[in-house]
Design a protein around this motif. Structure first.
Motif, mmCIF file in Angstrom:
data_model
loop_
_atom_site.group_PDB
_atom_site.id
_atom_site.type_symbol
_atom_site.label_atom_id
_atom_site.label_comp_id
_atom_site.label_asym_id
_atom_site.label_seq_id
_atom_site.Cartn_x
_atom_site.Cartn_y
_atom_site.Cartn_z
ATOM 1 N N GLN A 16 0.823 -1.209 0.000
ATOM 2 C CA GLN A 16 0.000 0.000 0.000
ATOM 3 C C GLN A 16 0.859 1.261 0.000
ATOM 4 O O GLN A 16 0.463 2.285 -0.553
ATOM 5 C CB GLN A 16 -0.928 -0.001 1.225
ATOM 6 C CG GLN A 16 -1.974 -1.093 1.177
ATOM 7 C CD GLN A 16 -2.966 -0.985 2.315
ATOM 8 O OE1 GLN A 16 -3.689 0.006 2.444
ATOM 9 N NE2 GLN A 16 -3.003 -1.993 3.164
ATOM 10 N N LEU A 17 2.041 1.181 0.618
ATOM 11 C CA LEU A 17 2.943 2.328 0.621
ATOM 12 C C LEU A 17 3.493 2.585 -0.778
ATOM 13 O O LEU A 17 3.549 3.731 -1.230
ATOM 14 C CB LEU A 17 4.087 2.075 1.611
ATOM 15 C CG LEU A 17 4.995 3.268 1.936
ATOM 16 C CD1 LEU A 17 4.213 4.386 2.594
ATOM 17 C CD2 LEU A 17 6.139 2.820 2.851
ATOM 18 N N ILE A 18 3.871 1.522 -1.467
ATOM 19 C CA ILE A 18 4.451 1.683 -2.807
ATOM 20 C C ILE A 18 3.398 2.106 -3.818
ATOM 21 O O ILE A 18 3.693 2.814 -4.790
ATOM 22 C CB ILE A 18 5.144 0.373 -3.263
ATOM 23 C CG1 ILE A 18 6.130 0.650 -4.406
ATOM 24 C CG2 ILE A 18 4.136 -0.672 -3.664
ATOM 25 C CD1 ILE A 18 7.352 1.414 -4.013
ATOM 26 N N HIS B 285 8.329 6.481 4.201
ATOM 27 C CA HIS B 285 7.553 6.950 3.057
ATOM 28 C C HIS B 285 8.396 6.763 1.804
ATOM 29 O O HIS B 285 9.631 6.657 1.867
ATOM 30 C CB HIS B 285 7.097 8.406 3.206
ATOM 31 C CG HIS B 285 8.213 9.414 3.245
ATOM 32 N ND1 HIS B 285 8.890 9.834 2.125
ATOM 33 C CD2 HIS B 285 8.767 10.100 4.283
ATOM 34 C CE1 HIS B 285 9.804 10.734 2.447
ATOM 35 N NE2 HIS B 285 9.756 10.910 3.765
ATOM 36 N N LYS B 286 7.750 6.706 0.658
ATOM 37 C CA LYS B 286 8.477 6.522 -0.604
ATOM 38 C C LYS B 286 9.371 7.726 -0.877
ATOM 39 O O LYS B 286 8.963 8.871 -0.670
ATOM 40 C CB LYS B 286 7.494 6.354 -1.770
ATOM 41 C CG LYS B 286 6.920 4.979 -1.910
ATOM 42 C CD LYS B 286 6.340 4.746 -3.297
ATOM 43 C CE LYS B 286 5.394 5.837 -3.733
ATOM 44 N NZ LYS B 286 4.805 5.559 -5.065
ATOM 45 N N GLN B 287 10.567 7.458 -1.356
ATOM 46 C CA GLN B 287 11.468 8.562 -1.699
ATOM 47 C C GLN B 287 10.896 9.424 -2.813
ATOM 48 O O GLN B 287 11.097 10.639 -2.827
ATOM 49 C CB GLN B 287 12.831 8.006 -2.115
ATOM 50 C CG GLN B 287 13.643 7.423 -0.983
ATOM 51 C CD GLN B 287 15.025 6.993 -1.433
ATOM 52 O OE1 GLN B 287 15.409 7.205 -2.580
ATOM 53 N NE2 GLN B 287 15.778 6.378 -0.526
ATOM 54 N N SER B 288 10.185 8.802 -3.737
ATOM 55 C CA SER B 288 9.661 9.534 -4.894
ATOM 56 C C SER B 288 8.384 10.291 -4.573
ATOM 57 O O SER B 288 7.897 11.057 -5.409
ATOM 58 C CB SER B 288 9.390 8.552 -6.046
ATOM 59 O OG SER B 288 8.454 7.557 -5.648
ATOM 60 N N SER C 289 16.855 2.151 -0.759
ATOM 61 C CA SER C 289 16.905 2.765 -2.085
ATOM 62 C C SER C 289 15.522 3.193 -2.564
ATOM 63 O O SER C 289 15.402 3.943 -3.527
ATOM 64 C CB SER C 289 17.519 1.794 -3.101
ATOM 65 O OG SER C 289 16.686 0.655 -3.273
ATOM 66 N N ILE C 290 14.486 2.716 -1.890
ATOM 67 C CA ILE C 290 13.112 3.018 -2.297
ATOM 68 C C ILE C 290 12.411 3.929 -1.297
ATOM 69 O O ILE C 290 11.615 4.790 -1.673
ATOM 70 C CB ILE C 290 12.290 1.715 -2.454
ATOM 71 C CG1 ILE C 290 12.961 0.790 -3.480
ATOM 72 C CG2 ILE C 290 10.846 2.016 -2.859
ATOM 73 C CD1 ILE C 290 12.302 -0.567 -3.598
#
Length: 311
Positions: free
Chosen positions: A134-136, A292-295, A152-153
């Motif tokens: 769900q986070l991605i 949290h996602k880096q992007s 890295s993500i």
């Protein structure tokens, strides 16, 4: 088609090219040329220049109506941005295991809501694998977990350090040899288990006892397997569960031994039927993070929540 509409609107308000030009700090010929270009894009005159003062054509009236709607939308969005920056509006979705959403997050959310009561917060319970999915996907803004998500993500924010302890039902005969190693909930709350003088129990002494472990893919399960392996045995697992809190509750009913964190013990109810032990193994120590996602764009609501939680 509505590029430069502010020039049209100024002429409409003033009913004069000269006055509008003065308000816009440009020359009258320049303003006239700009309006002419707009009328060429529209395909018909917006102003009837034969009247005094200047008047809108029928098409000009419709243009102004549409322009006012656009201005209303822009003003509304500007107000939204102001409210968002002041945290007077916004949403925040946070995921965690049953234990984290039941015991760790509520006091943090309560402190946050006292400061930012307009933010709508959703708490989602799931296991680590489901939370990461769900986070991605973007369904969650933040996840709290003691599992090491890939650096890295994801960006991580340190919340606390915790230590795994052994929770053994009191009626197990294997307890009799380790009276000096026993720990109570009060000992854990006072952090006695962090003292070097607090003795560790030899885990291999419990190798014949039944164990309650979590299912594969959970950080606690992975660490439990490594700890048992380093002590030379494979545990006799009688039950596999999804949540550490569930494993602890089952252990309290005397069914088997569980690996539980000191974070859980501090927040759980005391139970006289369970005994805790400190273990000598580097795998017992881990960190709890918010991820949290880096992007992902980090909103002001997320920033302030992390400040409340982690500082």
């Amino acid at each position: 088609m509505f590029k430069g509409m502010e020039y049209v609107y100024e002429v409409y308000k003033e009913k004069s090219f000269s006055k509008a030009a003065a308000n816009l700090y440009i020359s009258q010929p320049s303003l006239s040329a700009t309006i002419k270009k707009i009328e060429e894009r529209v395909g018909t005159p917006l102003f009837d220049r034969s009247t005094n003062p200047i008047q809108l054509t029928d098409c000009g009236k419709e243009y102004v109506k549409c322009m006012e709607k656009i201005l209303d939308i822009e003003n509304g969005f500007e107000n939204y941005l102001n409210h968002m920056n002041e945290l007077k509006t916004g949403r925040l979705s946070i995921g965690g295991s049953n234990f984290f959403t039941s015991f760790v997050l509520p006091p943090i959310v309560s402190r946050y809501m006292q400061k930012y009561s307009f933010i709508q917060i959703s708490l989602i319970e799931a296991n680590t694998s489901q939370l990461e999915q769900q986070l991605i996907s973007g369904a969650l803004d933040l996840v709290i977990d003691n599992y090491a998500f890939h650096e890295s993500i994801y960006t991580r924010h340190f919340l606390c350090r915790e230590q795994l302890l052994l929770a053994v039902p009191r009626h197990f005969a294997s307890n009799k040899s380790f009276i000096n190693c026993r720990l109570s909930k009060e000992d854990i709350v006072s952090e006695k288990h962090h003292l070097e003088s607090t003795p560790c129990v030899p885990l291999e002494a419990f190798r014949e006892d039944p164990f309650i472990l979590l299912r594969s893919g959970n950080d606690t399960r992975e660490r439990a397997d490594k700890i048992c392996s380093s002590h030379g045995f494979r545990p006799r697992v009688i039950l596999k569960l999804d949540q550490q809190l569930s494993a602890y509750n089952v252990a309290c009913y005397g069914m088997g031994i569980a690996f539980v964190s000191d974070t859980l013990i501090r927040h759980s109810r005391p139970d006289e039927n369970i005994i805790f032990y400190k273990l000598q193994d580097p795998e017992t120590v881990r960190n709890v993070y918010f991820y949290h996602k880096q992007s992902r764009y980090v909103t002001r609501a997320m920033e302030e929540f992390l400040k409340v939680a982690c500082l």
